[in-house]
Write an enzyme that holds these catalytic residues in place. Structure first.
Site, PDB file in Angstrom:
ATOM      1  N   ALA A  43       2.553  -8.838   7.132  1.00 20.65           N
ATOM      2  CA  ALA A  43       2.749  -7.549   6.639  1.00 20.65           C
ATOM      3  C   ALA A  43       1.532  -6.947   6.573  1.00 20.65           C
ATOM      4  O   ALA A  43       1.106  -5.631   6.895  1.00 20.65           O
ATOM      5  CB  ALA A  43       3.647  -7.169   5.555  1.00 20.65           C
ATOM      6  N   THR A  44       0.549  -7.489   6.154  1.00 20.53           N
ATOM      7  CA  THR A  44      -0.898  -7.256   5.795  1.00 20.53           C
ATOM      8  C   THR A  44      -1.520  -6.498   7.131  1.00 20.53           C
ATOM      9  O   THR A  44      -1.932  -5.328   7.406  1.00 20.53           O
ATOM     10  CB  THR A  44      -1.720  -8.116   5.271  1.00 20.53           C
ATOM     11  OG1 THR A  44      -1.308  -8.529   3.824  1.00 20.53           O
ATOM     12  CG2 THR A  44      -3.128  -7.791   5.182  1.00 20.53           C
ATOM     13  N   ASN A  67       7.404  -3.477  -4.135  1.00 19.46           N
ATOM     14  CA  ASN A  67       7.305  -4.792  -4.318  1.00 19.46           C
ATOM     15  C   ASN A  67       7.151  -5.221  -6.089  1.00 19.46           C
ATOM     16  O   ASN A  67       7.411  -6.365  -6.359  1.00 19.46           O
ATOM     17  CB  ASN A  67       6.227  -5.633  -3.578  1.00 19.46           C
ATOM     18  CG  ASN A  67       4.777  -4.730  -3.707  1.00 19.46           C
ATOM     19  OD1 ASN A  67       4.870  -3.681  -3.607  1.00 19.46           O
ATOM     20  ND2 ASN A  67       3.927  -5.547  -4.091  1.00 19.46           N
ATOM     21  N   GLN A  81      10.083  -5.744   1.830  1.00 19.20           N
ATOM     22  CA  GLN A  81      10.850  -6.125   0.777  1.00 19.20           C
ATOM     23  C   GLN A  81      12.239  -5.499   0.878  1.00 19.20           C
ATOM     24  O   GLN A  81      12.973  -5.540   0.078  1.00 19.20           O
ATOM     25  CB  GLN A  81      10.253  -5.474  -0.625  1.00 19.20           C
ATOM     26  CG  GLN A  81       8.787  -6.077  -1.019  1.00 19.20           C
ATOM     27  CD  GLN A  81       8.738  -7.449  -1.317  1.00 19.20           C
ATOM     28  OE1 GLN A  81       9.739  -8.108  -1.440  1.00 19.20           O
ATOM     29  NE2 GLN A  81       7.602  -8.404  -1.414  1.00 19.20           N
ATOM     30  N   SER A 102       7.952  -8.807   7.574  1.00 23.63           N
ATOM     31  CA  SER A 102       7.067  -9.981   7.333  1.00 23.63           C
ATOM     32  C   SER A 102       7.991 -11.083   7.179  1.00 23.63           C
ATOM     33  O   SER A 102       9.098 -10.992   6.642  1.00 23.63           O
ATOM     34  CB  SER A 102       6.303  -9.941   5.983  1.00 23.63           C
ATOM     35  OG  SER A 102       5.691 -11.029   5.733  1.00 23.63           O
ATOM     36  N   HIS A 142       7.791 -14.186   5.598  1.00 27.76           N
ATOM     37  CA  HIS A 142       7.759 -15.136   4.491  1.00 27.76           C
ATOM     38  C   HIS A 142       8.667 -14.504   3.436  1.00 27.76           C
ATOM     39  O   HIS A 142       8.933 -15.237   2.351  1.00 27.76           O
ATOM     40  CB  HIS A 142       6.485 -15.721   4.303  1.00 27.76           C
ATOM     41  CG  HIS A 142       5.700 -14.667   3.489  1.00 27.76           C
ATOM     42  ND1 HIS A 142       5.227 -14.725   2.096  1.00 27.76           N
ATOM     43  CD2 HIS A 142       4.658 -13.712   3.945  1.00 27.76           C
ATOM     44  CE1 HIS A 142       4.360 -13.739   1.943  1.00 27.76           C
ATOM     45  NE2 HIS A 142       3.958 -13.222   3.020  1.00 27.76           N
ATOM     46  N   THR A 166      -4.086 -15.426  21.976  1.00 28.80           N
ATOM     47  CA  THR A 166      -2.738 -16.278  22.699  1.00 28.80           C
ATOM     48  C   THR A 166      -1.341 -16.076  21.914  1.00 28.80           C
ATOM     49  O   THR A 166      -1.306 -16.147  20.622  1.00 28.80           O
ATOM     50  CB  THR A 166      -3.024 -17.789  22.516  1.00 28.80           C
ATOM     51  OG1 THR A 166      -4.192 -18.214  23.399  1.00 28.80           O
ATOM     52  CG2 THR A 166      -1.925 -18.647  23.301  1.00 28.80           C
ATOM     53  N   CYS A 219      -0.572 -10.015  -4.676  1.00 28.24           N
ATOM     54  CA  CYS A 219      -1.547  -9.299  -3.809  1.00 28.24           C
ATOM     55  C   CYS A 219      -2.564  -8.624  -4.503  1.00 28.24           C
ATOM     56  O   CYS A 219      -3.592  -7.857  -4.260  1.00 28.24           O
ATOM     57  CB  CYS A 219      -1.141  -8.707  -2.714  1.00 28.24           C
ATOM     58  SG  CYS A 219       0.228  -9.467  -1.706  1.00 28.24           S
TER      59      CYS A 219
HETATM   60  N1  PMP Z   1       3.717  -5.098   1.735  1.00 24.77           N
HETATM   61  C1  PMP Z   1       4.504  -5.601   0.383  1.00 24.77           C
HETATM   62  C2  PMP Z   1       5.306  -4.410   0.161  1.00 24.77           C
HETATM   63  C3  PMP Z   1       4.668  -6.654   0.051  1.00 24.77           C
HETATM   64  O1  PMP Z   1       5.215  -7.159  -0.900  1.00 24.77           O
HETATM   65  C4  PMP Z   1       3.545  -7.787   0.685  1.00 24.77           C
HETATM   66  C5  PMP Z   1       3.549  -9.192  -0.082  1.00 24.77           C
HETATM   67  N2  PMP Z   1       3.295  -9.163  -1.119  1.00 24.77           N
HETATM   68  C6  PMP Z   1       2.685  -7.334   1.733  1.00 24.77           C
HETATM   69  C7  PMP Z   1       2.855  -6.024   2.331  1.00 24.77           C
HETATM   70  C8  PMP Z   1       2.063  -8.377   2.586  1.00 24.77           C
HETATM   71  O2  PMP Z   1       2.587  -9.219   3.241  1.00 24.77           O
HETATM   72  P1  PMP Z   1       2.160 -10.476   3.891  1.00 24.77           P
HETATM   73  O3  PMP Z   1       1.787 -11.539   2.925  1.00 24.77           O
HETATM   74  O4  PMP Z   1       3.135 -10.640   5.009  1.00 24.77           O
HETATM   75  O5  PMP Z   1       0.912  -9.872   4.535  1.00 24.77           O
END
Ligand code: PMP
Length: 382
Positions: free
Chosen positions: A74-75, A155, A184, A204, A206, A242, A329
């Site tokens: 997501a980042t 989040n 989320q 995302s 994970h 790739t 984060c």
């Molecule tokens: N956006 C939100 C709302 C999140 O909760 C998170 C993870 N804490 C992220 C972005 C970042 O996700 P990723 O670890 O997949 O980069």
């Protein structure tokens, strides 16, 4: 989730990989390892599976007019959506609208555009219910606005924003793109959000029992982005490097499972949250809830009014119970939670937050153990 007597209530940070997802990942690595950009037969097989997984993701989310760009999470998706669109369309205007409680990967990307490229930004504060409304967004739109970025589910406090309404309101302004960080939200709601009018959507793996390091940006085909990395032009030029077929197929699998089982997962998590909420409501002299009016059972955030939140989180961890104080984060420079602060809470409350984030693999027995441990810790620490 039982992990050698560990209770894991930090599922908004990351979830444990689903064995069905891992199986897809491992099998793909073993069987289809050829580079999807190679023109030989094996390469073409990989390319076919890679392209088909994108179609399947679009079908799962009912987003026919869009395309998938596989990324590292997501980042990266938030960065590409925000910087890629703002820089591509900067000739149309230089104003961006977002909220005060977005994830750092949104806030920092926008701050970079502000500092380095002269964009102007409106930060919306959540209302009394803890959400951003379509009216608030529409009021902030000017003739310079080119991008709105509002998350689907926050989040830290679980607030669920009215994404379909906001998208409909923005649709009236053809020059304004709408980006939604939905990582989320996907697979974690009572009823899945309709993203059909969203221009740029972040997901995302994970957060939904996929593997860390995989995610995607889903964008409307008509929208162009300035690529943030240059190279061999893979992913329609938007993400050179790739193609990772195993990652792509595992993300698709995680998404498929989470959407298919969403209702049942929600039912389980709702029971867990109700048990915890009834305890916290009884102890309102010790704890203050930091929650939107419409509570999202996946994320329960509260503050300790008598003891330091971080000390409680550490003591819980020493008892084998994993929860968060602020989002993982969150910058270590900050003392408290800017998300809880954005709800208009005092420093005492925003500096002492505890986030419990549930998952369908958790049990009521685990919630009861958590409650007893919390009770004991609150009584013990000075
Ligand atoms: N956006 C939100 C709302 C999140 O909760 C998170 C993870 N804490 C992220 C972005 C970042 O996700 P990723 O670890 O997949 O980069």
């Amino acid at each position: 989730m039982k992990l050698d007597n560990i209770i894991y209530f930090d599922n908004a940070s990351t979830t444990r990989v689903d064995p069905r997802v891992l199986e897809v990942f491992n099998n793909t690595h073993e069987t289809y390892f050829a580079n999807p950009s190679s023109i030989h037969g094996e390469g073409q097989k990989s390319f076919y599976l890679f392209s088909r997984s994108k179609e399947e993701i679009l079908n799962l989310l009912n987003l026919k007019e869009s395309e998938v760009i596989y990324l590292s999470g997501a980042t990266e998706a938030n960065n590409l959506a925000i910087k890629g669109s703002a820089l591509r369309y900067k000739n149309r205007g230089n104003h961006i609208i977002t909220s005060l409680y977005e994830h750092p990967s949104v806030i920092e990307a926008i701050e970079q555009l502000k500092k380095e490229f002269g964009f102007s930004v409106t930060y919306l504060s959540p209302n009394k219910e803890g959400i951003i409304t379509s009216e608030m967004v529409e009021e902030a739109i000017t003739d310079k606005t080119i991008l709105v970025s509002i998350m689907a589910v926050n989040n830290e406090i679980g607030a669920i924003n009215p994404i379909s309404d906001i998208a409909l309101a923005i649709k009236k302004y053809p020059k304004v793109l709408f980006h939604v960080d939905a990582c989320q939200a996907i697979g974690k709601l009572e009823k899945e959000i309709d993203y059909k009018d969203v221009d740029l959507l972040t997901i995302s793996a994970h957060k939904i029992h996929g593997l860390v390091g995989y995610g995607a940006l889903i964008k409307k085909k008509r929208i162009e982005l300035l690529p943030l990395n240059s190279g061999g032009g893979q992913e329609n030029g938007y993400r050179s490097g790739t193609e990772d077929l195993a990652g792509a197929l595992s993300l698709k699998k995680a998404l498929e499972i989470s959407l298919k089982e969403e209702k049942e997962h929600y039912r389980i998590v709702n029971e867990l949250a109700n048990r915890l909420l009834s305890y916290l409501n009884d102890k309102n002299d010790l704890f203050e809830l930091n929650l939107p009016s419409k509570i999202n059972p996946y994320i329960i955030n509260f503050s300790s009014l008598t003891k330091k939140g971080s000390v409680i989180v550490e003591a819980l961890s020493n008892n084998g119970i994993m929860v968060s104080s602020v989002s993982a984060c969150h910058s270590s420079k900050e003392k408290g939670s800017y998300v809880v602060k954005s709800l208009g809470k005092s420093d005492l409350v925003s500096n002492n937050t505890i986030r419990v984030s549930f998952d369908y693999t958790n049990t009521l027995e685990e919630v009861d153990i958590f409650i007893s441990a919390l009770d004991k810790i609150i009584g013990e620490i000075r």
